[in-house]
Design an enzyme around this catalytic site. Structure first.
Site, PDB file in Angstrom:
ATOM      1  N   GLU A 122       0.858  -1.184   0.000  1.00 54.54           N
ATOM      2  CA  GLU A 122       0.000   0.000   0.000  1.00 54.54           C
ATOM      3  C   GLU A 122       0.895   1.235   0.000  1.00 54.54           C
ATOM      4  O   GLU A 122       1.868   1.269   0.764  1.00 54.54           O
ATOM      5  CB  GLU A 122      -0.897   0.026   1.240  1.00 54.54           C
ATOM      6  N   GLY A 262       3.622   2.233  10.783  1.00 51.56           N
ATOM      7  CA  GLY A 262       3.313   1.416  11.952  1.00 51.56           C
ATOM      8  C   GLY A 262       3.114  -0.054  11.625  1.00 51.56           C
ATOM      9  O   GLY A 262       3.761  -0.926  12.193  1.00 51.56           O
ATOM     10  N   ALA A 263       2.212  -0.336  10.695  1.00 50.65           N
ATOM     11  CA  ALA A 263       1.874  -1.720  10.387  1.00 50.65           C
ATOM     12  C   ALA A 263       1.018  -1.742   9.134  1.00 50.65           C
ATOM     13  O   ALA A 263       0.590  -0.694   8.656  1.00 50.65           O
ATOM     14  CB  ALA A 263       1.100  -2.348  11.537  1.00 50.65           C
ATOM     15  N   MET A 264       0.778  -2.947   8.615  1.00 46.67           N
ATOM     16  CA  MET A 264       0.013  -3.059   7.378  1.00 46.67           C
ATOM     17  C   MET A 264      -0.928  -4.251   7.440  1.00 46.67           C
ATOM     18  O   MET A 264      -0.532  -5.363   7.787  1.00 46.67           O
ATOM     19  CB  MET A 264       0.996  -3.189   6.205  1.00 46.67           C
ATOM     20  N   GLU A 265      -2.167  -4.001   7.042  1.00 50.65           N
ATOM     21  CA  GLU A 265      -3.266  -4.947   7.243  1.00 50.65           C
ATOM     22  C   GLU A 265      -3.399  -6.015   6.164  1.00 50.65           C
ATOM     23  O   GLU A 265      -4.503  -6.548   5.965  1.00 50.65           O
ATOM     24  CB  GLU A 265      -4.575  -4.152   7.308  1.00 50.65           C
ATOM     25  N   ASN A 266      -2.340  -6.369   5.430  1.00 46.26           N
ATOM     26  CA  ASN A 266      -2.427  -7.387   4.373  1.00 46.26           C
ATOM     27  C   ASN A 266      -3.330  -8.546   4.803  1.00 46.26           C
ATOM     28  O   ASN A 266      -3.221  -9.039   5.926  1.00 46.26           O
ATOM     29  CB  ASN A 266      -1.039  -7.950   4.082  1.00 46.26           C
ATOM     30  N   HIS A 298      -6.238  -2.038  15.340  1.00 46.34           N
ATOM     31  CA  HIS A 298      -6.466  -1.298  14.087  1.00 46.34           C
ATOM     32  C   HIS A 298      -6.306  -2.216  12.870  1.00 46.34           C
ATOM     33  O   HIS A 298      -7.186  -2.283  12.015  1.00 46.34           O
ATOM     34  CB  HIS A 298      -5.487  -0.125  14.008  1.00 46.34           C
ATOM     35  N   GLU A 299      -5.178  -2.917  12.805  1.00 43.04           N
ATOM     36  CA  GLU A 299      -4.934  -3.761  11.624  1.00 43.04           C
ATOM     37  C   GLU A 299      -5.941  -4.906  11.569  1.00 43.04           C
ATOM     38  O   GLU A 299      -6.417  -5.269  10.500  1.00 43.04           O
ATOM     39  CB  GLU A 299      -3.497  -4.307  11.624  1.00 43.04           C
ATOM     40  N   GLU A 321      -9.650   4.230   6.513  1.00 45.88           N
ATOM     41  CA  GLU A 321      -8.796   4.664   7.620  1.00 45.88           C
ATOM     42  C   GLU A 321      -9.560   5.421   8.698  1.00 45.88           C
ATOM     43  O   GLU A 321      -9.389   5.176   9.885  1.00 45.88           O
ATOM     44  CB  GLU A 321      -7.605   5.477   7.109  1.00 45.88           C
TER      45      GLU A 321
HETATM   46  N1  B3K Z   1      -2.827   0.945   5.709  1.00 45.75           N
HETATM   47  C1  B3K Z   1      -1.522   1.079   6.275  1.00 45.75           C
HETATM   48  C2  B3K Z   1      -0.804   2.306   5.841  1.00 45.75           C
HETATM   49  C3  B3K Z   1      -0.105   2.202   4.549  1.00 45.75           C
HETATM   50  C4  B3K Z   1       0.761   3.417   4.300  1.00 45.75           C
HETATM   51  C5  B3K Z   1       1.364   3.424   2.975  1.00 45.75           C
HETATM   52  N2  B3K Z   1       2.315   4.481   2.807  1.00 45.75           N
HETATM   53  C6  B3K Z   1      -1.557   1.045   7.761  1.00 45.75           C
HETATM   54  C7  B3K Z   1      -2.854   1.307   8.383  1.00 45.75           C
HETATM   55  O1  B3K Z   1      -3.410   2.373   8.315  1.00 45.75           O
HETATM   56  O2  B3K Z   1      -3.391   0.405   8.962  1.00 45.75           O
HETATM   57 ZN    ZN Z   2      -5.296   1.762   8.804  1.00 44.03          ZN
END
Ligand code: B3K
Ligand code: ZN
Length: 874
Positions: A122, A262-266, A298-299, A321
């Site tokens: 993302e 911070g983190a990523m919700e893959n 959050h994730e 978001e």
């Molecule tokens: N969705 C990701 C953020 C991605 C940022 C890309 N530059 C984290 C979050 O909001 O959960």
């Molecule tokens: Zn998010």
């Protein structure tokens, strides 16, 4: 070569994709410098139009269409992708590319974090892995095979469920993953490495057992326990409060040290910055623990709000978001202290988001124009976005809001949708008209609500006259009234709550206990009836809308609220208003702050009040210099602000010294516990020690050293260090070197050591930071380290804005270096420069010079170009 560098995209230009990808099969032959990616896509035409795939920094090896190899005459390679003419309506396209993860310092696409491969896609990172329709409204079913050396990469992970595995030649092994849920490419993830795995399970409400795996660097297993509990709590909470159950059979989280955010919700495979996973008593502060809980939540919550229902285009980012931040805020508030959480969220909006509104990068929560999408993961899209969702919640109540949520999920599961779809679902489920409310999505800026109240003793009526006005923001001068839910309460002079009523029925009782007025026009008056005296109002209770309130309240009224308001947030607000008045008066009059006996008595009562110690700690803390600066939209008086803040704290420390001594003794704990009560006690204990050291440094320095040496947890240890450094106590060096020694091999703790020094409120901090740049543990390659030393420093009002411009130069030089290696991190460091017009002419000149110098950089990244250009626009 064609180039589209630095070209703006507009929300109004959205077109549905001409082609979709139904399935994609990916095979990765992992190699440090030459990873081969074979990508087979089943593609379907939707509408007439060109077939153009996104791709960046890829080496094309081969292309086959329906099994036949294509020659370079059959396609066109551009700087941003690949164009194929005359494709059939339905076809299978296989593309092989080669990429170089080891040289990927931007940490976008496939890269290496220490020994592990990982991805960040993302917003538009997937195009650095393979040619693809890299847009969120193209949803495909992914099957991913990873092939790598078994000894070095025993764990090969991707989204979904594991469906196959085997051994290959030369010590290689392979694993295949299949994700049955169609998803956009930005949710794709791959990880390969050697980890310790903390395993547990979760039984869902419908009785399914989900495997939960948290992958951490070897040796860190114990530090993943808390994250696991937070994950289980998140899963339970989402079932109970939102009725949303997890869908896959496994949920994985991988912690990596090199991560831009911070983190990523893959889907099914979250990748986290290790700072939001690893936490134990010795190395994590209470705030760290709470942050882990909130980010894990959050994730996880994104699984429904973001993944199952995703965004149609990136202008809709707040759809997922804003909503997911609202959800994580509610999660933290349901599990911990609602008031303390709310105060923290309010502070973020007032300091950072209002600042962004006042900057050249101001944008609505749903932006209209974007050059670099990574620049729009902002406090406006996230936190103001969450406030907008919160206003809907306030207007509809919990039940109505959940009705709207159910409708949203029912109508849009599996789709890529817009903010408009969300508001429409809320409207339809509740039979409401939110036409005016929608303006929150399109209008940027901070509305100002001005209030006058007039009491008529003959009629027993109060007339509340309200006006709203939103100042112009960059690129958007024409502003209109918005729909503002205004929560309020009223008290008599003794602090007894008053019952309010109107003749018009425009006032309703809200489920929070406050009253609700809805502002929809530029000017409105409300008449409250049946009152025997002029009430003491608490307006904009719980910060019911992201607006500034212009309502002058005399100290006497604020003292009533401080002592008696039913809502704890209101008592904190009253304290902040009192401090603000004192600080502003001192700055305007250029005179010293003097606390009246009446105020001292009120603060002493507050110190002893029978309310949550965490709340007392917050209410006994005046605004920071950075928060106070926000109240000077025209010109920020840096030196005067710093002096006033110091003075006020000094005055509080002196006046309440005995009270702080008692608090310190009462709230200092010898046994460690991680509970809400213990966390609250630690916050009040550490604040008291800070004030004691401020009031009588000679007397309390020893105590501070003892507190530091005897600490059995990071909260106390870090607080003591910070007090020593921020008060410049004689023990400062001793504690700094002890801390630095003890934690030299713990990157997350060492980050604190850097940050404490970078935030020290003195002009000399610029020299300190400059010296720390040469520290053997300092590196520009790790974003956490850059943020801890340099982003922290760039927010240090006094240090960064050193009158001779050395602070600007220091950060400017770093931005120049990061421009070519990690533009996302560079762009974050640039943010404070965008505020240059709010400083005196001498600082303006210096900051502007730095921006102009950066603008001249060869190969200026789009991330920086966008911010610099908007900042320098006349
Ligand atoms: N969705 C990701 C953020 C991605 C940022 C890309 N530059 C984290 C979050 O909001 O959960
Ligand atoms: Zn998010």
């Amino acid at each position: 070569m064609l180039t589209t560098e630095h070209q703006a995209k507009y929300r109004s230009d959205y077109r549905a994709p001409a082609f979709t990808i139904e399935t994609v099969e990916l095979t990765f032959h992992l190699h440090e410098k030459q990873t081969r990616v074979i990508n087979s896509m089943r593609i379907q035409r939707q509408t007439p139009g060109a077939f153009e795939l996104d791709g960046e920094q890829l080496k094309l090896v081969r292309i086959e269409l329906d099994g036949s190899p294509l020659t370079p005459d059959d396609y066109q390679l551009t700087a941003t992708g690949l164009i194929l003419d005359g494709v059939p309506d339905s076809f299978l396209l296989t593309i092989e590319t080669e990429i170089d993860p080891a040289s990927n310092t931007a940490l976008e696409g496939l890269y290496k974090s220490d020994g592990a491969f990982c991805t960040q896609c993302e917003a538009e990172g997937f195009r650095r892995i393979t040619y693809y329709l890299d847009r969120p409204d193209v949803l495909a079913v992914f099957t991913t095979t990873i092939i790598a050396d078994k000894a070095r990469y025993p764990y090969l992970l991707s989204n979904g469920n594991r469906v196959g595995q085997g051994e290959g030649e030369n010590g290689q092994h392979w694993i295949t993953w299949h994700d049955p849920f169609p998803k956009p490419a930005y949710l794709f993830a791959l990880v390969a490495g050697d980890f310790d795995v903390h395993k547990d399970t979760f039984k869902t409400v419908s009785g399914r057992t989900i495997d939960l795996h948290i992958f951490v660097d070897r040796g860190n297993l114990e530090r993943a326990r808390y994250a696991m509990t937070a994950l289980q709590n998140s899963m339970r909470w989402d079932e109970q409060r939102f009725g949303l159950e997890y869908d896959l059979d496994i949920y994985m989280i991988v912690a990596v040290d090199f991560f831009n955010m911070g983190a990523m919700e893959n889907k099914g495979l979250n990748i986290f910055n290790s700072r939001y996973v690893l936490a134990d008593q010795q190395t994590a502060t209470d705030q760290d623990f709470l942050a882990v809980e909130s980010v894990i939540g959050h994730e996880y919550f994104h699984n429904w709000t973001g993944n199952r229902i995703t965004c149609r285009d990136w202008f809709q980012l707040s759809l997922k978001e804003g909503l997911t931040v609202f959800r994580d805020q509610e999660f933290s508030s349901d599990l911990g202290s609602r008031a303390v959480n709310r105060i923290q969220d309010i502070r973020i909006i007032r300091s950072h988001q209002f600042n962004e509104d006042a900057s050249p990068m101001a944008h609505p929560i749903r932006p209209d124009k974007v050059i670099e999408m990574n620049n729009f993961y902002t406090v406006t899209v996230y936190n103001k976005g969450a406030e907008v969702i919160r206003m809907l919640h306030t207007l509809l109540g919990e039940e109505g809001f959940q009705r709207g949520m159910r409708r949203y999920v029912e109508c849009h599961d599996g789709q890529a949708v817009t903010c408009e779809d969300f508001v429409a679902a809320m409207e339809q489920a509740n039979n409401r008209d939110f036409s005016l409310f929608r303006r929150w999505y399109s209008q940027a800026g901070t509305p100002m609500v001005s209030v006058r109240s007039e009491f008529n003793s003959a009629t027993g009526q109060v007339t509340l006259s309200l006006q709203q006005q939103t100042p112009a923001t960059a690129g958007q001068t024409d502003k209109h009234p918005v729909h503002i839910p205004l929560l309020l309460s009223a008290y008599d002079k003794e602090g007894q709550p008053l019952t309010l009523q109107t003749d018009s029925g425009s006032l309703t009782r809200h489920e929070s206990g406050s009253y609700l007025l809805e502002l929809t026009d530029a000017e409105q008056t409300f008449v409250l009836t049946g009152l025997s005296e002029a009430p003491v109002f608490s307006l904009l209770e719980n910060f019911s809308a992201p607006v500034r309130l212009n309502y002058h309240q005399p100290l006497s009224e604020l003292l009533v609220l401080l002592a008696h308001a039913e809502a704890e947030v209101t008592r904190w607000e009253a304290a902040q208003s009192i401090y603000l008045q004192l600080l502003k008066e001192a700055i305007t009059s250029n005179q010293d702050i003097c606390l009246t006996d009446e105020l001292i008595a009120a603060l002493k009562r507050l110190a002893r009040a029978d309310i949550d110690p965490a709340l007392r700690a917050l209410a006994l803390s005046p605004p920071t210099a950075e928060e106070l600066a926000e109240h000077y939209p025209a010109e920020i008086p840096v030196t005067a602000i710093a002096a006033a803040c110091r003075q006020l704290k000094q005055a509080i420390a002196t006046a309440l010294q005995h009270d702080f001594k008692a608090l310190y003794e009462n709230y200092c704990q010898s046994d460690y516990e991680l509970s809400g009560t213990a966390i609250a006690a630690r916050s009040l204990c550490n604040l008291s020690l800070y004030y004691l050291c401020l009031a009588a440094p000679d007397q309390y320095s020893k105590q501070l050293v003892q507190h530091f040496r005897g600490a059995n947890n990071m909260t106390d240890q870090q607080a003591a260090l910070q007090t020593a450094v921020h008060l410049n106590l004689p023990c400062k060096q001793e504690l700094l070197s002890a801390f630095g020694q003890q934690w030299q091999d713990e990157p997350l703790v060492l980050d604190k050591w850097f940050a404490v020094q970078a935030s020290s409120p003195y002009e000399a901090s610029v020299e300190q930071v400059s010296e720390l740049q040469g520290h053997r543990r300092f590196t520009l390659t790790n974003p956490n380290r850059v943020y801890s030393l340099l982003a922290t420093f760039s927010r240090n009002l006094v240090g960064f804005h050193h009158p001779d411009g050395t602070g600007y130069k220091l950060i400017g030089n770093v931005i120049a270096q990061l421009n070519s290696t990690n533009p996302q991190v560079a762009s974050r460091l640039l943010t404070p420069f965008t505020q240059w017009r709010r400083f005196d002419s001498s600082r303006q000149k210096l900051m502007r010079h730095e921006l102009e110098r950066l603008q001249q950089l060869p190969d200026l990244a789009a991330d920086l170009a966008e911010k610099i250009e908007s900042s320098l626009e006349p």
